[in-house]
Enzyme design. Structure first.
Site, mmCIF file in Angstrom:
data_model
loop_
_atom_site.group_PDB
_atom_site.id
_atom_site.type_symbol
_atom_site.label_atom_id
_atom_site.label_comp_id
_atom_site.label_asym_id
_atom_site.label_seq_id
_atom_site.Cartn_x
_atom_site.Cartn_y
_atom_site.Cartn_z
ATOM 1 N N ASP A 21 -27.665 -35.016 -44.337
ATOM 2 C CA ASP A 21 -28.296 -34.909 -43.011
ATOM 3 C C ASP A 21 -29.138 -33.641 -42.872
ATOM 4 O O ASP A 21 -28.936 -32.839 -41.948
ATOM 5 C CB ASP A 21 -27.229 -34.923 -41.915
ATOM 6 C CG ASP A 21 -26.224 -36.045 -42.092
ATOM 7 O OD1 ASP A 21 -26.639 -37.156 -42.455
ATOM 8 O OD2 ASP A 21 -25.022 -35.814 -41.865
ATOM 9 N N GLU A 190 -29.349 -43.269 -34.752
ATOM 10 C CA GLU A 190 -28.638 -41.988 -34.726
ATOM 11 C C GLU A 190 -29.567 -40.885 -35.239
ATOM 12 O O GLU A 190 -30.758 -41.103 -35.453
ATOM 13 C CB GLU A 190 -27.379 -42.071 -35.593
ATOM 14 C CG GLU A 190 -27.654 -42.470 -37.038
ATOM 15 C CD GLU A 190 -26.396 -42.735 -37.839
ATOM 16 O OE1 GLU A 190 -25.292 -42.517 -37.310
ATOM 17 O OE2 GLU A 190 -26.505 -43.170 -38.998
#
Length: 507
Positions: A21, A190
């Site tokens: 991420d 997301e």
């Protein structure tokens, strides 16, 4: 490291290990990147580059996870999820979501700190992937975040807030500004990153899941919407599955680039660099090769840099370990001892869970390399405690390790053990043999598909041990390499083990 001739192209991934991420910013001529660290400590790694291709690890922003008691044992899929890194008002800011507690923020005057203690900006279950935005034109501040169904019961939506400009609190109850359930074919929306560009509010956010998903872009004239959407990066006919979730950054000369991850099983989420431009006709961003990931590309127009990558090797000078190492939970004093020589001296921590490395907090770990490589370390077991052991491990939902163990008769044996994902304790993977001097050279060869072969040398030459072991990830985390020292439950100090000359060499 010596300088190498600057090549005109680079190849992906630019970070070939589990830097999950990623988010990236530029401050002056320097680029900085952070990534998820989940339950490992220290957390929030900080990487630096001058050319977006060569990166070095310069530290961590989070010394311990809080509340400390909740992270005294491993919680591999908890902790720090999908941070956002920003620079505002001459300070560095990191926001992240702890899915069990809420949205946290820390800040610092310099990238190396000192960083403030975590401040809870929004409390609640399932609040993940936050990203702030300070609108330099209006002086207003905003925050957007996603939701984890495992804690909140909902997902596939993004919620927006007005934020106090000092970043400490939110100024409203929040509003769903993008509902993925209303977009045909979209799911698991997301990882939003919030930007202001060309008069629009932009949200760059992935959907579709980490292994098969895509990168989306959303834009609106007002922060609270309505937003229109477009898929801007997807696998197409490449071998880069699920290319998404990362950060947009602009170089001093005005080039745009996008950093994202690719899920690669036991290797975790490796980091790719994509060229990016803004379409002059419709104003949408174009990533990669017209929306497909590039395997190789012209380097960013930046000054050439020396070849570099985050450190892996370690001689442990004075007993200190390098920045590449993380514990599997908040560490306690005495686990590692500083001393006058070289070598990592780990105390044989007494533990009732010594039969299952996955449950232990006192494992010192680093990321599994994303290329075929050999991992080697020298080990000496100093403990006289029957049952004391130490070794080199590959850790995930399954684990395997090789090392030394003190027997009830006082002898030291070379042992090799493993446990399957469904097993709650380890068993032998190879036949034990004597290590008469209480020392061994340990080696793991990691081949294609993260298939590992174990070797040892107790003074009679290198020998293979056991069958091939296929490394596995933990839930959101790639497999890890680990060093450990343990002893059975009992009174008093149980001795120690010393590790020296840790090396990872490409095969």
């Amino acid at each position: 490291m010596t300088a190498e001739p600057a090549e005109e192209t680079y190849r992906n991934p630019v970070l070939n290990a589990d830097w999950s991420d990623p988010d990236v910013i530029r401050v002056g001529d320097d680029f900085y990147l952070t990534a998820s660290s989940f339950g490992r400590v220290p957390g929030l790694p900080l990487l630096h580059s001058r050319d977006l291709v060569n990166w070095t690890l310069i530290g961590h922003a989070l010394e311990r996870l809080e509340p400390a008691a909740e992270f005294s044992s491993p919680r591999h899929d908890c902790g720090v999820w999908a941070p956002s890194l920003r620079h505002h008002d001459d300070r560095f800011w990191i926001f992240w979501g702890d899915p069990d507690q809420g949205i946290f923020q820390i800040n610092a005057p310099e990238i190396r700190g000192p960083w403030t203690r975590p401040h809870l900006v929004k409390e609640g279950k399932g609040l993940i992937d936050p990203c702030p935005l300070w609108d330099e034109e209006t002086g207003e501040a905003y925050l957007v975040h996603a939701w984890a169904r495992s804690r909140a019961g909902v997902k596939n939506r993004l919620t927006g807030h007005r934020m106090h400009p000092d970043g400490t609190s939110l100024m409203d109850e929040g509003k769903v500004i993008v509902d993925g359930d209303r977009i045909p074919g979209w799911f698991t929306l997301e990882g939003p990153k919030l930007h202001r560009h060309d008069g629009w509010f932009w949200i760059l956010a992935p959907a579709g899941g980490v292994e098969t998903g895509w990168q989306g872009a959303f834009r609106s004239r007002g922060f609270f919407g309505p937003y229109e959407e477009k898929v801007v990066l997807e696998q197409k006919d490449t071998d880069v599955n699920g290319p998404h979730q990362g950060g947009w950054v602009r170089t001093p000369s005005g080039e745009d680039w996008f950093v994202h991850f690719q899920q690669r099983g036991a290797y975790g989420r490796v980091v790719h660099l994509q060229p990016m431009r803004w379409d002059g006709a419709d104003g949408w961003p174009v990533l990669g090769d017209d929306g497909a990931p590039v395997a190789a590309h012209r380097r960013p127009a930046l000054p050439p840099q020396q070849a570099a990558a985050p450190a892996t090797d370690d001689d442990f000078p004075g007993g200190r370990y390098g920045r590449q190492w993380q514990w599997t939970a908040n560490p306690q004093a005495g686990w590692a001892t500083q001393h006058s020589g070289d070598g990592l001296r780990l105390a044989c921590v007494r533990s009732a869970g010594a039969h299952d490395l996955r449950t232990l907090p006192n494992l010192l770990t680093q990321r599994l390399p994303g290329i075929p490589a050999a991992v080697e370390v020298d080990l000496r077991l100093h403990s006289e405690e029957p049952g004391a052991r130490a070794g080199l491990a590959v850790l995930g939902d399954a684990f395997g390790w090789i090392g030394l163990q003190r027997g009830a008769d006082g002898t030291v044996h070379l042992v090799h053990r493993f446990a399957e994902p469904v097993a709650d304790r380890e068993r032998d993977a190879g036949h034990p043999c004597l290590a008469p001097e209480g020392r061994a050279r340990l080696r793991i060869e990691i081949g294609a598909g993260a298939r590992c072969r174990f070797f040892h040398d107790v003074g009679t030459g290198p020998r293979p041990s056991g069958p091939v072991f296929a490394a596995t990830p933990w839930r959101w985390v790639g497999a890890l390499l680990g060093l450990f020292a343990l002893a059975p439950v009992g009174p008093g100090h149980a001795g120690a083990a010393t590790f020296t000359h840790f090396r990872i060499t490409p095969l």
